[in-house]
Design an enzyme around this catalytic site. Structure first.
Site, PDB file in Angstrom:
ATOM      1  CE  LYS A  66      -3.089  -6.131  -6.117  1.00  0.00           C
ATOM      2  NZ  LYS A  66      -4.478  -6.830  -5.580  1.00  0.00           N
ATOM      3  CG  ASP A 100      -8.074  -6.876  -6.988  1.00  0.00           C
ATOM      4  OD1 ASP A 100      -7.679  -7.651  -8.005  1.00  0.00           O
ATOM      5  OD2 ASP A 100      -7.163  -6.211  -6.405  1.00  0.00           O
TER       6      ASP A 100
END
Ligand code: ATR
Length: 273
Positions: A66, A100
């Site tokens: 990420k 997220d």
């Protein structure tokens, strides 16, 4: 047309994203497929460029990729400030997003709980806490970040202060802060298998007007959420963050409204529930 989507990570075998996205494609009659690919950090750039060259629709990124992706794709402003990318879209170059935080926001808001104007205590200062703290601060919540390593909470709250209201403290402030909070979010690994007895708080620390969201979904009903029910407060389970972060990626890639209930069922099935 069969457009290919995927998730890159290492390890990746246990990802629930293929279940979730393939169920959504089936439900909508879309001839697309979604697969898991084991990709190491050193191969990420090649894997992204290869996917784009082969006409993939998009990919999700998970551990350990990420942060790495920031130097490879063009990050949107939210992903840039979070410092991590979990969704790459190939329509126009390679654009990186972080869904997220919006996943957590939707998981809470679907329970008719408002983020804007709420006092939110986030426990933890890792990747998940960063995404949620930036998203919620941007959405007008008043954030407190508590973490075992206090300095990390102070550093993160300083960063988040650039987009909204945030303060930080050590883990011993949790009890006092819960009394003054509307929403408590657990972003630590406490309570996760194989240590399901771990919890950041117990029923005595809570009040009935509190909403508790635990991002741990293994087990689904964590010790923290059992304590929440004991206190008569509202408990929200962690799989909905996974579902909504995936749904948001689906929306970015396809422009189509994702079938949330079908995606949720696919995740629950994948978890063996
Ligand atoms: P993620 O990327 O999923 O958020 P992470 O970056 O590994 O995961 O972060 C884990 C978080 O859980 C950290 O905030 C960590 O606290 P430290 O920064 O002090 O390490 C927290 N954490 C892990 N185990 C913990 C424990 N036993 N008690 C309290 N906090 C814990």
């Amino acid at each position: 047309m069969n457009t290919v989507y995927g998730v890159y990570g290492d390890p990746i075998a246990h990802s629930l994203s293929p279940n979730m996205h393939n169920a959504a494609f089936r439900e909508l009659g879309m001839e697309s497929t979604y697969q898991a690919f084991r990709v190491s950090s050193e191969n990420l750039k090649d894997a992204l460029l290869g996917a784009k060259a082969m006409g993939f629709g998009g990919v999700n990124l998970t551990v350990p990729l990420k942060q790495e992706a920031l130097g490879i794709v063009d990050a949107d402003p939210l992903a840039e400030s979070i410092g991590a990318i979990n969704t790459v879209d190939f329509k126009d170059g390679m654009i990186g997003y972080n869904t997220d935080g919006i996943g957590a926001k939707r998981a809470i808001e679907e329970q008719e709980i408002k983020i804007k104007g709420s006092k939110v205590l986030i426990v933890g200062a890792g990747g998940a806490a960063r995404a949620i703290a930036f998203q919620f601060a941007r959405d007008g919540a008043n954030i407190t970040i508590a973490n075992r390593t206090e300095q990390k909470a102070l550093d993160l709250s300083m960063e988040v202060s650039s987009v909204g209201l945030a303060t930080g403290c050590g883990i011993d402030c949790i009890k006092d802060m819960i009394a003054d909070s509307d929403i408590l979010v657990n972003c630590t690994t406490l309570g996760m298998k194989p240590n399901p007895e771990g919890t950041i708080a117990t029923a005595e620390d809570m009040h009935p007007d509190l909403t508790v969201f635990d991002i741990v979904y293994n087990p689904l009903e964590t010790r923290l959420l059992k304590e929440t029910k004991k206190a008569g407060a509202k408990a929200i389970t962690g799989e909905m963050m996974l579902v909504y972060q995936g749904a948001e990626a689906f929306r970015i890639w396809t422009g189509v409204e994702p079938p949330i209930e079908v995606m949720k069922q696919a995740v629950l099935e994948g978890l063996g529930i």
